[in-house]
Design an enzyme around this catalytic site. Structure first.
Site, PDB file in Angstrom:
ATOM      1  N   LYS A   1       0.856  -1.203   0.000  1.00 44.56           N
ATOM      2  CA  LYS A   1       0.000   0.000   0.000  1.00 44.56           C
ATOM      3  C   LYS A   1       0.878   1.235   0.000  1.00 44.56           C
ATOM      4  O   LYS A   1       2.040   1.218   0.425  1.00 44.56           O
ATOM      5  CB  LYS A   1      -0.955   0.025   1.202  1.00 44.56           C
ATOM      6  CG  LYS A   1      -0.285   0.114   2.601  1.00 44.56           C
ATOM      7  CD  LYS A   1       0.090   1.507   3.065  1.00 44.56           C
ATOM      8  CE  LYS A   1       0.753   1.472   4.436  1.00 44.56           C
ATOM      9  NZ  LYS A   1       1.550   2.646   4.765  1.00 44.56           N
TER      10      LYS A   1
ATOM     11  N   ASP B   1      -2.861  -1.339   9.708  1.00 44.01           N
ATOM     12  CA  ASP B   1      -2.912  -1.404   8.244  1.00 44.01           C
ATOM     13  C   ASP B   1      -3.486  -2.727   7.729  1.00 44.01           C
ATOM     14  O   ASP B   1      -3.787  -2.849   6.541  1.00 44.01           O
ATOM     15  CB  ASP B   1      -1.496  -1.273   7.647  1.00 44.01           C
ATOM     16  CG  ASP B   1      -0.931   0.127   7.819  1.00 44.01           C
ATOM     17  OD1 ASP B   1      -1.724   1.075   7.963  1.00 44.01           O
ATOM     18  OD2 ASP B   1       0.309   0.259   7.797  1.00 44.01           O
TER      19      ASP B   1
HETATM   20  O1  C5P Z   1      -0.969  -0.712  14.350  1.00 39.44           O
HETATM   21  P1  C5P Z   1       0.485  -1.015  14.147  1.00 39.44           P
HETATM   22  O2  C5P Z   1       0.944  -2.146  15.047  1.00 39.44           O
HETATM   23  O3  C5P Z   1       0.865  -1.218  12.739  1.00 39.44           O
HETATM   24  O4  C5P Z   1       1.264   0.285  14.613  1.00 39.44           O
HETATM   25  C1  C5P Z   1       2.658   0.296  14.815  1.00 39.44           C
HETATM   26  C2  C5P Z   1       3.010   1.474  15.691  1.00 39.44           C
HETATM   27  O5  C5P Z   1       2.753   2.693  14.984  1.00 39.44           O
HETATM   28  C3  C5P Z   1       2.191   1.586  16.949  1.00 39.44           C
HETATM   29  O6  C5P Z   1       2.776   0.855  17.996  1.00 39.44           O
HETATM   30  C4  C5P Z   1       2.218   3.072  17.230  1.00 39.44           C
HETATM   31  O7  C5P Z   1       3.445   3.426  17.825  1.00 39.44           O
HETATM   32  C5  C5P Z   1       2.214   3.665  15.833  1.00 39.44           C
HETATM   33  N1  C5P Z   1       0.873   4.056  15.354  1.00 39.44           N
HETATM   34  C6  C5P Z   1       0.249   5.154  15.912  1.00 39.44           C
HETATM   35  N2  C5P Z   1      -0.979   5.541  15.463  1.00 39.44           N
HETATM   36  C7  C5P Z   1      -1.591   4.869  14.458  1.00 39.44           C
HETATM   37  C8  C5P Z   1      -0.962   3.747  13.861  1.00 39.44           C
HETATM   38  C9  C5P Z   1       0.275   3.375  14.336  1.00 39.44           C
HETATM   39  O8  C5P Z   1       0.779   5.787  16.819  1.00 39.44           O
HETATM   40  N3  C5P Z   1      -2.782   5.273  14.022  1.00 39.44           N
END
Ligand code: C5P
Length: 293
Positions: free
Chosen positions: A11, A135
């Site tokens: 993406k 994602d």
């Molecule tokens: O959701 P995911 O595990 O992919 O996110 C990885 C990191 O990115 C999270 O631990 C957080 O630190 C950050 N993040 C965030 N806000 C979001 C998506 C991700 O702070 N909306």
């Protein structure tokens, strides 16, 4: 032996507007996702336990790997005692802001749902995907979509013109949590993410030129303060196509081009300059089964 083959796309974020951190640490987003035709291939076959091998890239597999976590989440959710050998061939560059790990989770959910005859509906796969990462639901859905909340609440956007991209990769990954932390340092005041309506409206157009000036990523500023060389690269790439944007938390930078031909030409020219430029087009489908053998 029965093998289910799935594939899942990369993406790019055409827009990524960020709000102040929520109590759970995540950031509210207004983001527009586009699925691109760089594919991770996921093959699964029945086994007593769960195991994972990765080819196409040198990557150490640990227990935290998102594909293994997706398989375990599916086992827990359904109570199945079945296992699987999962083999992933990476076509999506790692740690680039292209959501390769999330694609593997999405592809594994789809493939094991079939291998284990679970027949979970899309809504249940979506809920499992959202628990695995912000994602992952979009990589299940594919196409073009508006993502809100932390990115997992999705509304499909009807695609207009097909998009030809040049993606400029980087050897060194950028840590997503570190980029969000730097964003908080730069913008400590409470705030909502900016709206992205103008871009959504323009995406319905068949004229790609209508998208010029509408791509924006609030994580570019913190990413560039952590990696000033990326800001220089961005300036080099700006104005080489219709619009240039950092994807996710970087370091991949995408250039939307006028046509397949101009994208091929730009990728060739940038490669000659020593940049790691790859071609990708979109929007394409989300994670799906390719064949069962
Ligand atoms: O959701 P995911 O595990 O992919 O996110 C990885 C990191 O990115 C999270 O631990 C957080 O630190 C950050 N993040 C965030 N806000 C979001 C998506 C991700 O702070 N909306």
């Amino acid at each position: 032996m029965h093998i289910v083959h799935a594939q899942a796309p990369a993406k790019i974020n055409l827009a990524l507007r960020v709000g102040g951190a929520r109590p759970d640490g995540f950031h509210p987003l207004q983001t527009v996702f586009c699925a691109l035709d760089l594919w991770d291939e996921i093959a699964v076959e029945a086994a007593d336990d769960l195991s994972l091998t990765i080819t196409g890239i040198e990557l150490e597999v640990d227990e935290d790997n998102l594909a293994l976590r997706a398989a375990r989440a599916l086992q827990r959710h359904t109570g199945t005692g079945r296992g699987a050998r999962i083999a992933i061939h990476k076509g999506i560059p790692v740690a680039g802001g292209l959501a390769g790990g999330s694609a593997d989770a999405a592809g594994t959910l789809v493939a094991l749902n079939a291998l284990w005859d679970l027949n979970l509906p899309p809504s249940e796969l979506h809920a499992l995907a959202a628990d695995l990462g912000s994602d992952v639901p979009f990589l299940l859905m594919g196409g073009l979509a508006l993502g809100t909340s932390r990115g997992e609440d999705l509304e499909p956007i009807t695609p207009g013109a097909f998009q030809s991209w040049v993606l400029v990769l980087d050897d060194e990954g950028l840590s997503t949590p570190a980029v969000f932390r730097r964003y908080d340092e730069l913008h400590p005041e409470p705030h909502d993410p900016a709206p992205v309506e103008e871009l959504i409206n323009a995406l319905g157009s068949q004229a790609l030129g209508d998208l010029a000036g509408l791509f924006v990523n609030d994580l570019a500023e913190p990413a560039f303060t952590l990696r000033p060389d990326l800001a220089e690269r961005f300036n080099r790439l700006d104005d080489t196509g219709i619009a240039t944007v950092l994807s996710g938390s970087g370091p991949t930078i995408g250039v939307l081009c006028e046509s397949v031909e101009s994208a091929d030409a730009l990728a060739g020219q940038l490669s000659k300059e020593g940049l790691r430029a790859v071609r990708a087009d979109g929007p394409v489908a989300g994670a799906h089964i390719v064949r069962s053998s």
